[in-house]
Design a protein around this motif. Structure first.
Motif, PDB file in Angstrom:
ATOM      1  N   ARG A  52       0.844  -1.208   0.000  1.00  0.00           N
ATOM      2  CA  ARG A  52       0.000   0.000   0.000  1.00  0.00           C
ATOM      3  C   ARG A  52       0.875   1.252   0.000  1.00  0.00           C
ATOM      4  O   ARG A  52       0.587   2.214  -0.719  1.00  0.00           O
ATOM      5  N   SER A  53       1.944   1.241   0.783  1.00  0.00           N
ATOM      6  CA  SER A  53       2.852   2.392   0.823  1.00  0.00           C
ATOM      7  C   SER A  53       3.491   2.624  -0.543  1.00  0.00           C
ATOM      8  O   SER A  53       3.585   3.767  -1.011  1.00  0.00           O
ATOM      9  N   LYS A  54       3.952   1.548  -1.172  1.00  0.00           N
ATOM     10  CA  LYS A  54       4.562   1.670  -2.490  1.00  0.00           C
ATOM     11  C   LYS A  54       3.538   2.171  -3.506  1.00  0.00           C
ATOM     12  O   LYS A  54       3.835   3.062  -4.311  1.00  0.00           O
ATOM     13  N   ARG A  55       2.319   1.628  -3.457  1.00  0.00           N
ATOM     14  CA  ARG A  55       1.245   2.076  -4.345  1.00  0.00           C
ATOM     15  C   ARG A  55       0.961   3.554  -4.134  1.00  0.00           C
ATOM     16  O   ARG A  55       0.838   4.321  -5.087  1.00  0.00           O
ATOM     17  N   ASP A  56       0.883   3.975  -2.887  1.00  0.00           N
ATOM     18  CA  ASP A  56       0.592   5.372  -2.582  1.00  0.00           C
ATOM     19  C   ASP A  56       1.698   6.296  -3.091  1.00  0.00           C
ATOM     20  O   ASP A  56       1.425   7.388  -3.592  1.00  0.00           O
ATOM     21  N   ALA A  57       2.944   5.863  -2.958  1.00  0.00           N
ATOM     22  CA  ALA A  57       4.069   6.670  -3.439  1.00  0.00           C
ATOM     23  C   ALA A  57       4.022   6.790  -4.962  1.00  0.00           C
ATOM     24  O   ALA A  57       4.227   7.887  -5.511  1.00  0.00           O
ATOM     25  N   LEU A  58       3.751   5.685  -5.640  1.00  0.00           N
ATOM     26  CA  LEU A  58       3.652   5.725  -7.098  1.00  0.00           C
ATOM     27  C   LEU A  58       2.469   6.590  -7.537  1.00  0.00           C
ATOM     28  O   LEU A  58       2.559   7.340  -8.514  1.00  0.00           O
ATOM     29  N   ARG A  59       1.383   6.494  -6.816  1.00  0.00           N
ATOM     30  CA  ARG A  59       0.198   7.302  -7.130  1.00  0.00           C
ATOM     31  C   ARG A  59       0.507   8.788  -6.935  1.00  0.00           C
ATOM     32  O   ARG A  59       0.119   9.627  -7.741  1.00  0.00           O
ATOM     33  N   ALA A  60       1.215   9.133  -5.862  1.00  0.00           N
ATOM     34  CA  ALA A  60       1.580  10.530  -5.611  1.00  0.00           C
ATOM     35  C   ALA A  60       2.477  11.053  -6.732  1.00  0.00           C
ATOM     36  O   ALA A  60       2.323  12.196  -7.181  1.00  0.00           O
ATOM     37  N   GLU A  61       3.395  10.215  -7.191  1.00  0.00           N
ATOM     38  CA  GLU A  61       4.278  10.602  -8.293  1.00  0.00           C
ATOM     39  C   GLU A  61       3.468  10.859  -9.560  1.00  0.00           C
ATOM     40  O   GLU A  61       3.666  11.848 -10.260  1.00  0.00           O
ATOM     41  N   PHE A  62       2.528   9.961  -9.851  1.00  0.00           N
ATOM     42  CA  PHE A  62       1.669  10.125 -11.020  1.00  0.00           C
ATOM     43  C   PHE A  62       0.844  11.407 -10.894  1.00  0.00           C
ATOM     44  O   PHE A  62       0.736  12.190 -11.845  1.00  0.00           O
ATOM     45  N   LYS A  63       0.290  11.630  -9.717  1.00  0.00           N
ATOM     46  CA  LYS A  63      -0.548  12.808  -9.509  1.00  0.00           C
ATOM     47  C   LYS A  63       0.260  14.084  -9.711  1.00  0.00           C
ATOM     48  O   LYS A  63      -0.220  15.043 -10.321  1.00  0.00           O
ATOM     49  N   GLN A  64       1.498  14.115  -9.213  1.00  0.00           N
ATOM     50  CA  GLN A  64       2.346  15.283  -9.378  1.00  0.00           C
ATOM     51  C   GLN A  64       2.608  15.560 -10.850  1.00  0.00           C
ATOM     52  O   GLN A  64       2.520  16.703 -11.308  1.00  0.00           O
ATOM     53  N   LYS A  65       2.903  14.525 -11.621  1.00  0.00           N
ATOM     54  CA  LYS A  65       3.136  14.698 -13.050  1.00  0.00           C
ATOM     55  C   LYS A  65       1.875  15.200 -13.746  1.00  0.00           C
ATOM     56  O   LYS A  65       1.940  16.076 -14.606  1.00  0.00           O
ATOM     57  N   PHE A  66       0.720  14.651 -13.360  1.00  0.00           N
ATOM     58  CA  PHE A  66      -0.559  15.085 -13.924  1.00  0.00           C
ATOM     59  C   PHE A  66      -0.795  16.560 -13.634  1.00  0.00           C
ATOM     60  O   PHE A  66      -1.170  17.334 -14.517  1.00  0.00           O
ATOM     61  N   LEU A  67      -0.563  16.963 -12.378  1.00  0.00           N
ATOM     62  CA  LEU A  67      -0.780  18.360 -11.995  1.00  0.00           C
ATOM     63  C   LEU A  67       0.165  19.296 -12.738  1.00  0.00           C
ATOM     64  O   LEU A  67      -0.219  20.417 -13.107  1.00  0.00           O
ATOM     65  N   GLU A  68       1.391  18.855 -12.954  1.00  0.00           N
ATOM     66  CA  GLU A  68       2.347  19.674 -13.700  1.00  0.00           C
ATOM     67  C   GLU A  68       1.886  19.858 -15.142  1.00  0.00           C
ATOM     68  O   GLU A  68       1.960  20.964 -15.692  1.00  0.00           O
ATOM     69  N   ARG A  69       1.418  18.784 -15.769  1.00  0.00           N
ATOM     70  CA  ARG A  69       0.909  18.895 -17.144  1.00  0.00           C
ATOM     71  C   ARG A  69      -0.325  19.799 -17.183  1.00  0.00           C
ATOM     72  O   ARG A  69      -0.478  20.625 -18.089  1.00  0.00           O
ATOM     73  N   LYS A  70      -1.181  19.659 -16.191  1.00  0.00           N
ATOM     74  CA  LYS A  70      -2.392  20.484 -16.119  1.00  0.00           C
ATOM     75  C   LYS A  70      -2.017  21.956 -15.978  1.00  0.00           C
ATOM     76  O   LYS A  70      -2.584  22.819 -16.651  1.00  0.00           O
ATOM     77  N   GLU A  71      -1.062  22.259 -15.115  1.00  0.00           N
ATOM     78  CA  GLU A  71      -0.623  23.643 -14.920  1.00  0.00           C
ATOM     79  C   GLU A  71      -0.036  24.205 -16.207  1.00  0.00           C
ATOM     80  O   GLU A  71      -0.299  25.356 -16.562  1.00  0.00           O
ATOM     81  N   THR A  72       0.725  23.411 -16.928  1.00  0.00           N
ATOM     82  CA  THR A  72       1.288  23.859 -18.202  1.00  0.00           C
ATOM     83  C   THR A  72       0.176  24.201 -19.181  1.00  0.00           C
ATOM     84  O   THR A  72       0.236  25.238 -19.853  1.00  0.00           O
TER      85      THR A  72
END
Length: 164
Positions: free
Chosen positions: A131-151
């Motif tokens: 679950r911790s590993k999944r959450d970390a990967l999900r947070a990484e994905f979310k950060q990339k998504f937010l960066e693309r959205k901001e762009t």
């Protein structure tokens, strides 16, 4: 102004749930609560080093979720199509837009509740480390998504400024 806000919120809600709404296979059905559409979810599952028993349990959960969520996804797609139709034909009819947006919102809520149940079922199968590993990967994905959205937002803002 209120109409734009309502339509914007409705479309925003649709974007949040569109991954699940447009899903065609098991992985796309339940993964929205974890990482995003398609192949990324399979990669996430592969990265968790699931045991054979866990893989079987997860597959059963995802199959059940696909079967249960199909009518919900269909309902969301139909309600979004109805909203688009209203916006195309009578965008100034605030009452019709509100009603269509409400129907779409209700469909999105039901799908979100189902996705929450799937996430809870998956959490019960995973170890705390997974679950911790999944959450970390999900947070990484979310950060990339937010960066693309901001762009994208910055590009739109720049276009607006150039054309005002």
């Amino acid at each position: 102004m209120k109409l734009r806000l309502i339509v914007g919120m409705a479309l925003g809600a649709l974007l949040v749930f569109s991954g699940a709404a447009m899903a065609k296979d098991t992985a796309e059905t339940a993964q929205g609560a974890l990482v995003g559409p398609g192949k990324g979810f399979v990669q996430l599952l592969d990265s968790l080093d699931l045991s054979a028993a866990q893989k079987h349990q997860v597959a059963a959960i995802l199959k059940d979720a696909r079967d249960k969520s199909q009518p919900l996804r269909d309902s969301l797609k139909a309600s979004f199509a109805k909203l688009r139709e209203i916006m195309d034909k009578t965008p100034g009819d605030e009452a019709a837009v509100r009603q269509a947006a409400k129907v779409m919102s209700d469909a999105a809520v039901e799908l979100a509740v189902e996705r929450g149940k799937v996430k809870a079922a998956l959490d019960a199968v995973l170890t705390p480390e997974q679950r911790s590993k999944r959450d970390a990967l999900r947070a990484e994905f979310k950060q990339k998504f937010l960066e693309r959205k901001e762009t994208r937002h910055q590009e739109i803002d720049a276009w607006i400024e150039r054309n005002l």
